[in-house]
Every structure is written in structure tokens, then in C-alpha cells.
Design a protein around this motif. Structure first.
Motif, PDB file in Angstrom:
ATOM      1  N   SER A   1       0.835  -1.199   0.000  1.00 24.63           N
ATOM      2  CA  SER A   1       0.000   0.000   0.000  1.00 24.63           C
ATOM      3  C   SER A   1       0.870   1.250   0.000  1.00 24.63           C
ATOM      4  O   SER A   1       1.885   1.307   0.686  1.00 24.63           O
ATOM      5  N   THR A   2       0.469   2.252  -0.781  1.00 31.07           N
ATOM      6  CA  THR A   2       1.222   3.515  -0.804  1.00 31.07           C
ATOM      7  C   THR A   2       0.790   4.423   0.338  1.00 31.07           C
ATOM      8  O   THR A   2       1.493   5.350   0.681  1.00 31.07           O
ATOM      9  N   GLU A   3      -0.361   4.142   0.930  1.00 26.82           N
ATOM     10  CA  GLU A   3      -0.845   4.923   2.060  1.00 26.82           C
ATOM     11  C   GLU A   3      -0.965   4.029   3.290  1.00 26.82           C
ATOM     12  O   GLU A   3      -1.395   2.888   3.194  1.00 26.82           O
ATOM     13  N   LYS A   4      -0.574   4.574   4.427  1.00 25.58           N
ATOM     14  CA  LYS A   4      -0.668   3.824   5.663  1.00 25.58           C
ATOM     15  C   LYS A   4      -2.122   3.817   6.150  1.00 25.58           C
ATOM     16  O   LYS A   4      -2.807   4.830   6.091  1.00 25.58           O
ATOM     17  N   LYS A   5      -2.577   2.640   6.623  1.00 26.89           N
ATOM     18  CA  LYS A   5      -3.961   2.526   7.078  1.00 26.89           C
ATOM     19  C   LYS A   5      -4.212   3.353   8.334  1.00 26.89           C
ATOM     20  O   LYS A   5      -5.171   4.109   8.425  1.00 26.89           O
ATOM     21  N   HIS A   6      -3.344   3.160   9.318  1.00 28.38           N
ATOM     22  CA  HIS A   6      -3.524   3.852  10.592  1.00 28.38           C
ATOM     23  C   HIS A   6      -2.183   4.341  11.131  1.00 28.38           C
ATOM     24  O   HIS A   6      -1.143   3.761  10.843  1.00 28.38           O
ATOM     25  N   GLN A   7      -2.251   5.399  11.914  1.00 26.04           N
ATOM     26  CA  GLN A   7      -1.092   5.846  12.676  1.00 26.04           C
ATOM     27  C   GLN A   7      -1.302   5.386  14.113  1.00 26.04           C
ATOM     28  O   GLN A   7      -2.307   5.723  14.738  1.00 26.04           O
ATOM     29  N   ILE A   8      -0.344   4.611  14.603  1.00 25.67           N
ATOM     30  CA  ILE A   8      -0.485   3.986  15.915  1.00 25.67           C
ATOM     31  C   ILE A   8       0.627   4.474  16.835  1.00 25.67           C
ATOM     32  O   ILE A   8       1.812   4.396  16.489  1.00 25.67           O
ATOM     33  N   GLY A   9       0.244   4.961  17.998  1.00 28.59           N
ATOM     34  CA  GLY A   9       1.211   5.433  18.986  1.00 28.59           C
ATOM     35  C   GLY A   9       1.460   4.381  20.054  1.00 28.59           C
ATOM     36  O   GLY A   9       0.518   3.784  20.583  1.00 28.59           O
ATOM     37  N   ILE A  10       2.719   4.139  20.368  1.00 27.04           N
ATOM     38  CA  ILE A  10       3.090   3.187  21.413  1.00 27.04           C
ATOM     39  C   ILE A  10       3.501   3.962  22.663  1.00 27.04           C
ATOM     40  O   ILE A  10       4.507   4.655  22.676  1.00 27.04           O
ATOM     41  N   GLY A  11       2.677   3.878  23.699  1.00 27.61           N
ATOM     42  CA  GLY A  11       3.041   4.523  24.952  1.00 27.61           C
ATOM     43  C   GLY A  11       1.937   5.398  25.511  1.00 27.61           C
ATOM     44  O   GLY A  11       0.909   5.599  24.860  1.00 27.61           O
ATOM     45  N   PRO A  12       2.170   5.875  26.713  1.00 28.00           N
ATOM     46  CA  PRO A  12       3.404   5.625  27.474  1.00 28.00           C
ATOM     47  C   PRO A  12       3.519   4.183  27.954  1.00 28.00           C
ATOM     48  O   PRO A  12       2.531   3.493  28.116  1.00 28.00           O
ATOM     49  N   VAL A  13       4.786   3.784  28.164  1.00 26.87           N
ATOM     50  CA  VAL A  13       5.104   2.470  28.717  1.00 26.87           C
ATOM     51  C   VAL A  13       5.632   2.685  30.126  1.00 26.87           C
ATOM     52  O   VAL A  13       6.525   3.502  30.336  1.00 26.87           O
ATOM     53  N   SER A  14       5.081   1.973  31.087  1.00 25.97           N
ATOM     54  CA  SER A  14       5.565   2.082  32.469  1.00 25.97           C
ATOM     55  C   SER A  14       6.136   0.743  32.917  1.00 25.97           C
ATOM     56  O   SER A  14       5.698  -0.319  32.456  1.00 25.97           O
ATOM     57  N   ILE A  15       7.122   0.799  33.806  1.00 24.41           N
ATOM     58  CA  ILE A  15       7.735  -0.410  34.365  1.00 24.41           C
ATOM     59  C   ILE A  15       7.777  -0.270  35.883  1.00 24.41           C
ATOM     60  O   ILE A  15       7.673   0.847  36.413  1.00 24.41           O
ATOM     61  N   PRO A  16       7.933  -1.374  36.625  1.00 26.30           N
ATOM     62  CA  PRO A  16       8.015  -1.290  38.086  1.00 26.30           C
ATOM     63  C   PRO A  16       9.190  -0.406  38.537  1.00 26.30           C
ATOM     64  O   PRO A  16      10.239  -0.387  37.884  1.00 26.30           O
ATOM     65  N   THR A  17       8.989   0.294  39.635  1.00 23.79           N
ATOM     66  CA  THR A  17      10.052   1.158  40.181  1.00 23.79           C
ATOM     67  C   THR A  17      11.335   0.374  40.421  1.00 23.79           C
ATOM     68  O   THR A  17      12.439   0.894  40.230  1.00 23.79           O
ATOM     69  N   LEU A  18      11.204  -0.879  40.812  1.00 27.83           N
ATOM     70  CA  LEU A  18      12.372  -1.732  41.072  1.00 27.83           C
ATOM     71  C   LEU A  18      13.284  -1.834  39.866  1.00 27.83           C
ATOM     72  O   LEU A  18      14.509  -1.960  39.996  1.00 27.83           O
ATOM     73  N   LEU A  19      12.708  -1.765  38.661  1.00 31.13           N
ATOM     74  CA  LEU A  19      13.483  -1.931  37.433  1.00 31.13           C
ATOM     75  C   LEU A  19      13.997  -0.612  36.860  1.00 31.13           C
ATOM     76  O   LEU A  19      14.702  -0.612  35.854  1.00 31.13           O
ATOM     77  N   GLU A  20      13.639   0.492  37.495  1.00 30.94           N
ATOM     78  CA  GLU A  20      14.075   1.798  36.993  1.00 30.94           C
ATOM     79  C   GLU A  20      15.488   2.114  37.495  1.00 30.94           C
ATOM     80  O   GLU A  20      15.720   3.057  38.242  1.00 30.94           O
ATOM     81  N   ARG A  21      16.413   1.308  37.079  1.00 30.57           N
ATOM     82  CA  ARG A  21      17.818   1.457  37.470  1.00 30.57           C
ATOM     83  C   ARG A  21      18.691   0.912  36.351  1.00 30.57           C
ATOM     84  O   ARG A  21      18.221   0.199  35.466  1.00 30.57           O
ATOM     85  N   LYS A  22      19.966   1.226  36.391  1.00 38.62           N
ATOM     86  CA  LYS A  22      20.893   0.750  35.360  1.00 38.62           C
ATOM     87  C   LYS A  22      21.175  -0.741  35.507  1.00 38.62           C
ATOM     88  O   LYS A  22      21.330  -1.452  34.525  1.00 38.62           O
ATOM     89  N   GLN A  23      21.242  -1.213  36.734  1.00 40.34           N
ATOM     90  CA  GLN A  23      21.627  -2.594  36.983  1.00 40.34           C
ATOM     91  C   GLN A  23      20.503  -3.569  36.614  1.00 40.34           C
ATOM     92  O   GLN A  23      19.321  -3.273  36.813  1.00 40.34           O
ATOM     93  N   ILE A  24      20.890  -4.734  36.106  1.00 41.48           N
ATOM     94  CA  ILE A  24      19.920  -5.780  35.811  1.00 41.48           C
ATOM     95  C   ILE A  24      19.473  -6.422  37.123  1.00 41.48           C
ATOM     96  O   ILE A  24      20.294  -6.720  37.998  1.00 41.48           O
ATOM     97  N   VAL A  25      18.165  -6.615  37.259  1.00 41.23           N
ATOM     98  CA  VAL A  25      17.582  -7.151  38.489  1.00 41.23           C
ATOM     99  C   VAL A  25      17.086  -8.577  38.245  1.00 41.23           C
ATOM    100  O   VAL A  25      16.403  -8.843  37.257  1.00 41.23           O
ATOM    101  N   THR A  26      17.436  -9.482  39.135  1.00 39.86           N
ATOM    102  CA  THR A  26      16.895 -10.841  39.090  1.00 39.86           C
ATOM    103  C   THR A  26      16.266 -11.158  40.450  1.00 39.86           C
ATOM    104  O   THR A  26      16.707 -10.660  41.482  1.00 39.86           O
ATOM    105  N   ARG A  27      15.219 -12.004  40.409  1.00 37.54           N
ATOM    106  CA  ARG A  27      14.550 -12.421  41.641  1.00 37.54           C
ATOM    107  C   ARG A  27      15.144 -13.732  42.120  1.00 37.54           C
ATOM    108  O   ARG A  27      15.401 -14.632  41.320  1.00 37.54           O
ATOM    109  N   LEU A  28      15.329 -13.853  43.431  1.00 35.27           N
ATOM    110  CA  LEU A  28      15.891 -15.066  44.013  1.00 35.27           C
ATOM    111  C   LEU A  28      14.780 -15.877  44.685  1.00 35.27           C
ATOM    112  O   LEU A  28      13.714 -15.334  45.006  1.00 35.27           O
ATOM    113  N   PRO A  29      14.992 -17.175  44.904  1.00 33.60           N
ATOM    114  CA  PRO A  29      13.940 -18.040  45.453  1.00 33.60           C
ATOM    115  C   PRO A  29      13.401 -17.597  46.806  1.00 33.60           C
ATOM    116  O   PRO A  29      12.255 -17.906  47.149  1.00 33.60           O
TER     117      PRO A  29
END
Length: 198
Positions: free
Chosen positions: A44-72
Motif C-alpha cells: 500500500s502507498t498509504e498507511k492505514k492507521h497511525q499507531i502510537g506506542i506509549g506511554p510504557v511504564s515499568i516497576p520502580t524496582l526496574l528503573e535502574r541501570k543494573q539488571i535485576v533478578t529475583r531469588l527463590p
């Protein structure tokens, strides 16, 4: 003699600290990657729809540079020397945007905020609840999502997605690869819903 002993006592902590610094492993940085498989090219030469992605939110625990893993024992491990190369929330949004652009070649996909490009027809709001791993157990993803019609502000579709896969290799490269795969699956799910709406 006393003066020499004092000098050695002063130098000893400095030498110990220097030795520790020299033996420390360098920090490794990781990024999530979008789908690399090309979809069928749009005819198609014309796009059917314009779709916006977001906002995307994540848990506060993951809002850091370090990779987080859960332990048993319900504790978490913060990997000081294994970090995300860019803010995780931004990286996830970029990957989802690229994935949906690949999966929906007839639509125009924009990442939030898209005001510089004008308005969109649909908006996909994503609230990620879990995006982590349990070493040698599983990789986990959970999110609530809604697709809104931006023209009349009505809800078109919404859902709750939960994805879990076994994780036998708990190395950080394998962990990131597994998280990447889960984002691909989530993108496929959103693409299927969008296809039904179209």
C-alpha cells in the motif's frame, strides 16, 4: 624504625585498595534488540492507521541501570557489573515500536511522545508489572495494556498478558536474550489484536 613502620602502615590500605580496583571485572552493558526478521513488504502507498506506542511504564524496582533478578527467597539481586546501556523503559518502548512497525507494515507506528509528528489514530498504553528472571528457573513477563481510539477517546481493546518460559542458563547474556524473546512474543500478541481491529 618507628617512622618506617608508620609509612608502611599508611601505604598498606592504599595498596590493598589499588589491588582490589585492578582485580575488579569491567562492567558489561546490554541492550534489548528488536525483531530482525523482515515482514512482508507493504504493497500500500498509504498507511492505514497511525499507531502510537506509549506511554510504557515499568516497576520502580526496574528503573535502574543494573539488571535485576529475583531469588527463590523473595529477595532480589542487583547486578552492579551487568547493566542496561540505556534506560530500560526507553529501550522497551523502542523495541516494541520497531517490532510493531515490522509486524504491521501497512500502519505507521510512532513512539511516545509523538506530538512532533501530529496526531495518531490509536494509542497503545502499556503497564508492565513484571520483566525479570529467576536464575535457572524462569523468565517472566506480565503487563496490562489498552488500545485507545485517540479520535474519540474510546477503549477499543484491553488485556492482561502473562508470559513465562523456562530459563536453564542464568548467565546475563542468556537472560537478556530470553527477555528479548518475551518482548517479541508480546509484540506478536499486540499485532494480532491490531489486525482484528483493522
Amino acid at each position: 624504625m618507628a617512622n618506617q613502620l608508620s609509612k608502611w602502615l599508611i601505604l598498606l590500605p592504599a595498596c590493598t585498595l589499588l589491588s582490589a580496583c585492578l582485580s575488579t571485572s569491567p562492567t558489561q552493558f546490554y541492550v534489548l534488540e528488536p525483531l530482525s526478521e523482515p515482514s512482508s513488504p507493504s504493497t500500500s502507498t498509504e498507511k492505514k492507521h497511525q499507531i502510537g506506542i506509549g506511554p510504557v511504564s515499568i516497576p520502580t524496582l526496574l528503573e535502574r541501570k543494573q539488571i535485576v533478578t529475583r531469588l527463590p527467597d523473595n529477595s532480589v539481586k542487583i547486578a552492579e557489573f551487568h547493566q542496561w546501556a540505556s534506560p530500560l523503559k526507553d529501550n522497551i518502548a523502542q523495541v516494541l515500536t520497531h517490532n510493531l512497525a515490522t509486524l504491521q507494515p501497512d500502519d505507521l507506528i510512532r513512539a511516545y511522545p509523538w506530538s512532533a509528528y501530529g496526531t495518531v489514530d490509536y494509542r497503545i498504553v502499556i503497564d508492565i508489572i513484571r520483566f525479570d528472571t529467576r536464575p535457572e528457573q524462569s523468565v517472566n513477563f506480565e503487563a496490562n495494556w489498552s488500545i485507545m481510539n485517540e479520535k474519540n477517546h474510546t477503549l477499543l481493546s484491553n488485556g492482561h498478558t502473562k508470559i513465562e518460559h523456562p530459563l536453564n542458563d542464568s548467565s546475563y547474556p542468556s537472560t537478556v536474550k530470553a527477555l528479548n524473546q518475551i518482548l517479541s512474543e508480546f509484540s506478536q500478541e499486540l499485532s494480532t489484536v491490531l489486525g482484528k481491529l483493522n
